[in-house]
Write a protein that holds these residues in place. Structure first.
Motif, PDB file in Angstrom:
ATOM      1  N   HIS A  25     -55.969  14.932  18.714  1.00 42.60           N
ATOM      2  CA  HIS A  25     -54.611  15.793  18.637  1.00 42.60           C
ATOM      3  C   HIS A  25     -54.675  16.508  17.208  1.00 42.60           C
ATOM      4  O   HIS A  25     -54.390  15.723  16.231  1.00 42.60           O
ATOM      5  N   VAL A  26     -54.725  17.616  17.229  1.00 43.90           N
ATOM      6  CA  VAL A  26     -54.512  18.739  16.251  1.00 43.90           C
ATOM      7  C   VAL A  26     -53.270  19.462  16.225  1.00 43.90           C
ATOM      8  O   VAL A  26     -52.976  19.731  17.358  1.00 43.90           O
ATOM      9  N   ILE A  27     -52.717  19.311  15.152  1.00 46.98           N
ATOM     10  CA  ILE A  27     -51.556  19.945  14.664  1.00 46.98           C
ATOM     11  C   ILE A  27     -51.864  21.377  14.161  1.00 46.98           C
ATOM     12  O   ILE A  27     -52.514  21.248  13.203  1.00 46.98           O
ATOM     13  N   ASP A  28     -51.169  22.194  14.775  1.00 44.62           N
ATOM     14  CA  ASP A  28     -51.292  23.591  14.207  1.00 44.62           C
ATOM     15  C   ASP A  28     -50.916  23.712  12.747  1.00 44.62           C
ATOM     16  O   ASP A  28     -49.779  23.158  12.578  1.00 44.62           O
ATOM     17  N   PRO A  29     -51.767  24.483  12.139  1.00 49.66           N
ATOM     18  CA  PRO A  29     -51.388  24.528  10.695  1.00 49.66           C
ATOM     19  C   PRO A  29     -50.129  25.578  10.590  1.00 49.66           C
ATOM     20  O   PRO A  29     -49.943  26.455  11.525  1.00 49.66           O
ATOM     21  N   PRO A  30     -49.361  25.517   9.867  1.00 55.21           N
ATOM     22  CA  PRO A  30     -48.083  26.428   9.548  1.00 55.21           C
ATOM     23  C   PRO A  30     -48.575  27.785   9.369  1.00 55.21           C
ATOM     24  O   PRO A  30     -49.596  27.968   8.781  1.00 55.21           O
ATOM     25  N   SER A  31     -47.749  28.645  10.070  1.00 54.13           N
ATOM     26  CA  SER A  31     -48.033  30.106  10.161  1.00 54.13           C
ATOM     27  C   SER A  31     -47.920  30.626   8.625  1.00 54.13           C
ATOM     28  O   SER A  31     -47.146  30.140   7.821  1.00 54.13           O
ATOM     29  N   GLU A  32     -48.358  31.886   8.585  1.00 50.89           N
ATOM     30  CA  GLU A  32     -48.272  32.345   7.206  1.00 50.89           C
ATOM     31  C   GLU A  32     -46.980  32.995   7.225  1.00 50.89           C
ATOM     32  O   GLU A  32     -46.284  33.537   7.994  1.00 50.89           O
ATOM     33  N   THR A  33     -46.643  33.295   5.990  1.00 48.21           N
ATOM     34  CA  THR A  33     -45.200  33.533   5.636  1.00 48.21           C
ATOM     35  C   THR A  33     -45.075  34.960   5.734  1.00 48.21           C
ATOM     36  O   THR A  33     -44.002  35.728   6.058  1.00 48.21           O
ATOM     37  N   SER A  34     -46.098  36.020   5.846  1.00 48.02           N
ATOM     38  CA  SER A  34     -46.032  37.261   5.759  1.00 48.02           C
ATOM     39  C   SER A  34     -45.878  37.330   7.656  1.00 48.02           C
ATOM     40  O   SER A  34     -46.351  36.799   8.537  1.00 48.02           O
ATOM     41  N   SER A  35     -45.100  38.531   7.905  1.00 44.20           N
ATOM     42  CA  SER A  35     -44.710  39.026   9.372  1.00 44.20           C
ATOM     43  C   SER A  35     -45.995  39.787  10.056  1.00 44.20           C
ATOM     44  O   SER A  35     -46.822  40.061   9.076  1.00 44.20           O
ATOM     45  N   PRO A  36     -46.125  39.408  11.313  1.00 43.80           N
ATOM     46  CA  PRO A  36     -47.279  39.902  12.007  1.00 43.80           C
ATOM     47  C   PRO A  36     -47.201  41.576  11.863  1.00 43.80           C
ATOM     48  O   PRO A  36     -46.274  42.145  11.726  1.00 43.80           O
ATOM     49  N   SER A  37     -48.476  42.033  12.137  1.00 44.61           N
ATOM     50  CA  SER A  37     -48.388  43.517  11.828  1.00 44.61           C
ATOM     51  C   SER A  37     -48.122  44.033  13.240  1.00 44.61           C
ATOM     52  O   SER A  37     -48.200  43.507  14.613  1.00 44.61           O
ATOM     53  N   VAL A  38     -47.206  45.401  13.324  1.00 47.98           N
ATOM     54  CA  VAL A  38     -46.451  45.855  14.339  1.00 47.98           C
ATOM     55  C   VAL A  38     -47.532  46.841  14.710  1.00 47.98           C
ATOM     56  O   VAL A  38     -48.076  47.627  13.901  1.00 47.98           O
ATOM     57  N   VAL A  39     -47.647  47.440  15.950  1.00 48.84           N
ATOM     58  CA  VAL A  39     -48.625  48.194  16.471  1.00 48.84           C
ATOM     59  C   VAL A  39     -47.607  49.422  17.054  1.00 48.84           C
ATOM     60  O   VAL A  39     -46.613  48.881  17.912  1.00 48.84           O
ATOM     61  N   GLN A  40     -47.832  50.588  16.714  1.00 46.80           N
ATOM     62  CA  GLN A  40     -46.913  51.781  16.980  1.00 46.80           C
ATOM     63  C   GLN A  40     -47.852  53.050  17.196  1.00 46.80           C
ATOM     64  O   GLN A  40     -48.868  52.880  16.639  1.00 46.80           O
ATOM     65  N   GLU A  41     -47.572  53.745  18.388  1.00 46.96           N
ATOM     66  CA  GLU A  41     -48.120  54.739  18.791  1.00 46.96           C
ATOM     67  C   GLU A  41     -47.540  56.035  18.694  1.00 46.96           C
ATOM     68  O   GLU A  41     -46.232  55.964  19.114  1.00 46.96           O
ATOM     69  N   ILE A  42     -47.941  57.217  18.204  1.00 46.19           N
ATOM     70  CA  ILE A  42     -47.260  58.244  18.078  1.00 46.19           C
ATOM     71  C   ILE A  42     -48.101  59.323  18.694  1.00 46.19           C
ATOM     72  O   ILE A  42     -49.343  59.582  18.533  1.00 46.19           O
ATOM     73  N   SER A  43     -47.384  60.062  19.887  1.00 47.27           N
ATOM     74  CA  SER A  43     -48.148  61.296  20.152  1.00 47.27           C
ATOM     75  C   SER A  43     -47.215  62.502  19.798  1.00 47.27           C
ATOM     76  O   SER A  43     -46.029  62.632  19.805  1.00 47.27           O
ATOM     77  N   VAL A  44     -47.945  63.482  19.047  1.00 47.44           N
ATOM     78  CA  VAL A  44     -47.381  64.710  18.459  1.00 47.44           C
ATOM     79  C   VAL A  44     -47.921  65.739  19.455  1.00 47.44           C
ATOM     80  O   VAL A  44     -49.221  66.092  19.470  1.00 47.44           O
ATOM     81  N   GLU A  45     -47.044  66.613  19.907  1.00 43.86           N
ATOM     82  CA  GLU A  45     -47.361  67.858  20.632  1.00 43.86           C
ATOM     83  C   GLU A  45     -47.630  68.874  19.611  1.00 43.86           C
ATOM     84  O   GLU A  45     -48.365  69.833  19.963  1.00 43.86           O
ATOM     85  N   ASP A  46     -46.657  69.043  18.610  1.00 44.94           N
ATOM     86  CA  ASP A  46     -46.731  70.292  17.910  1.00 44.94           C
ATOM     87  C   ASP A  46     -46.780  69.752  16.348  1.00 44.94           C
ATOM     88  O   ASP A  46     -45.645  69.026  15.949  1.00 44.94           O
ATOM     89  N   PHE A  47     -47.754  69.702  15.348  1.00 50.18           N
ATOM     90  CA  PHE A  47     -47.657  69.552  14.082  1.00 50.18           C
ATOM     91  C   PHE A  47     -46.822  70.054  13.145  1.00 50.18           C
ATOM     92  O   PHE A  47     -46.626  69.742  12.193  1.00 50.18           O
ATOM     93  N   LYS A  48     -46.402  71.149  13.705  1.00 53.26           N
ATOM     94  CA  LYS A  48     -45.552  72.034  12.864  1.00 53.26           C
ATOM     95  C   LYS A  48     -44.045  71.508  12.764  1.00 53.26           C
ATOM     96  O   LYS A  48     -43.245  71.462  11.715  1.00 53.26           O
ATOM     97  N   ASN A  49     -43.706  70.732  13.866  1.00 51.24           N
ATOM     98  CA  ASN A  49     -42.363  70.027  14.001  1.00 51.24           C
ATOM     99  C   ASN A  49     -42.624  68.463  14.590  1.00 51.24           C
ATOM    100  O   ASN A  49     -42.201  68.085  15.783  1.00 51.24           O
ATOM    101  N   PRO A  50     -43.281  67.848  13.917  1.00 52.72           N
ATOM    102  CA  PRO A  50     -43.596  66.404  14.368  1.00 52.72           C
ATOM    103  C   PRO A  50     -42.283  65.535  14.218  1.00 52.72           C
ATOM    104  O   PRO A  50     -41.365  65.851  13.664  1.00 52.72           O
ATOM    105  N   ILE A  51     -42.176  64.358  15.272  1.00 54.48           N
ATOM    106  CA  ILE A  51     -41.169  63.607  14.962  1.00 54.48           C
ATOM    107  C   ILE A  51     -41.357  62.461  14.105  1.00 54.48           C
ATOM    108  O   ILE A  51     -42.741  61.717  14.158  1.00 54.48           O
TER     109      ILE A  51
END
Length: 164
Positions: free
Chosen positions: A51-77
């Protein structure tokens, strides 16, 4: 008889449903360590030898994955990162880094603990990068975003318009 059946069916179908969607329930279950609880219950049920008890999770928040599609680099969002910093004693600089290169900064203080940083994608930023927000002089990130910037370069866009 038809009117009664039709009326009851209409009343039932027009009532508001007050249930949480199944997808949201599953997401909540996974985020609240529900899977580790189920695994422990199954181990106890089937008599696992250890019976293994999971170690406590790290205090840092998990990494967020974000995807950005840019149509025009002159006016990007732009991508805006905003959050409150707790435990600030004096005015401190909060910096935005893209692959350890500074891309923006804001100041926080005990009176103004919320920062707002804006990342504007450039043509050279196409690809996968790590976007982090850190306090000045700190190595631990406040926010970490795994960023994928997609877009076309200006030369490819010009060649496509010339061919047509």
């Amino acid at each position: 008889m038809f009117c009664i059946v039709f009326g009851v069916g209409y009343m039932i179908s027009s009532r508001r449903v007050k249930l949480i969607p199944v997808e949201l329930q599953a997401f909540y279950f996974l985020r609240t360590k529900g899977m580790s609880k189920v695994r422990m219950m199954l181990d106890q049920l089937f008599g696992s030898k250890k019976h293994v008890i999971d170690p406590p999770s790290e205090t840092s928040s998990p990494s967020v994955v974000q995807e950005i599609s840019v149509e025009d680099f002159k006016n990007p969002i732009p991508l805006t990162v905003s959050e409150a910093v707790k435990g600030i004693q004096k005015e401190t600089c909060v910096m935005l880094f893209l692959d350890e290169q500074p891309r923006g900064e804001d100041f926080v203080s005990p009176q103004r603990p919320r920062y707002r940083l804006t990342y504007v994608p450039l043509q050279d930023d196409v690809g996968r990068h790590l976007l982090t927000v850190r306090l000045d002089g700190s190595t631990e990130p406040l926010v970490s975003v795994d960023l994928l910037v997609q877009g076309r370069s200006a030369e490819v866009g010009d060649s496509i318009t010339r061919v047509n």
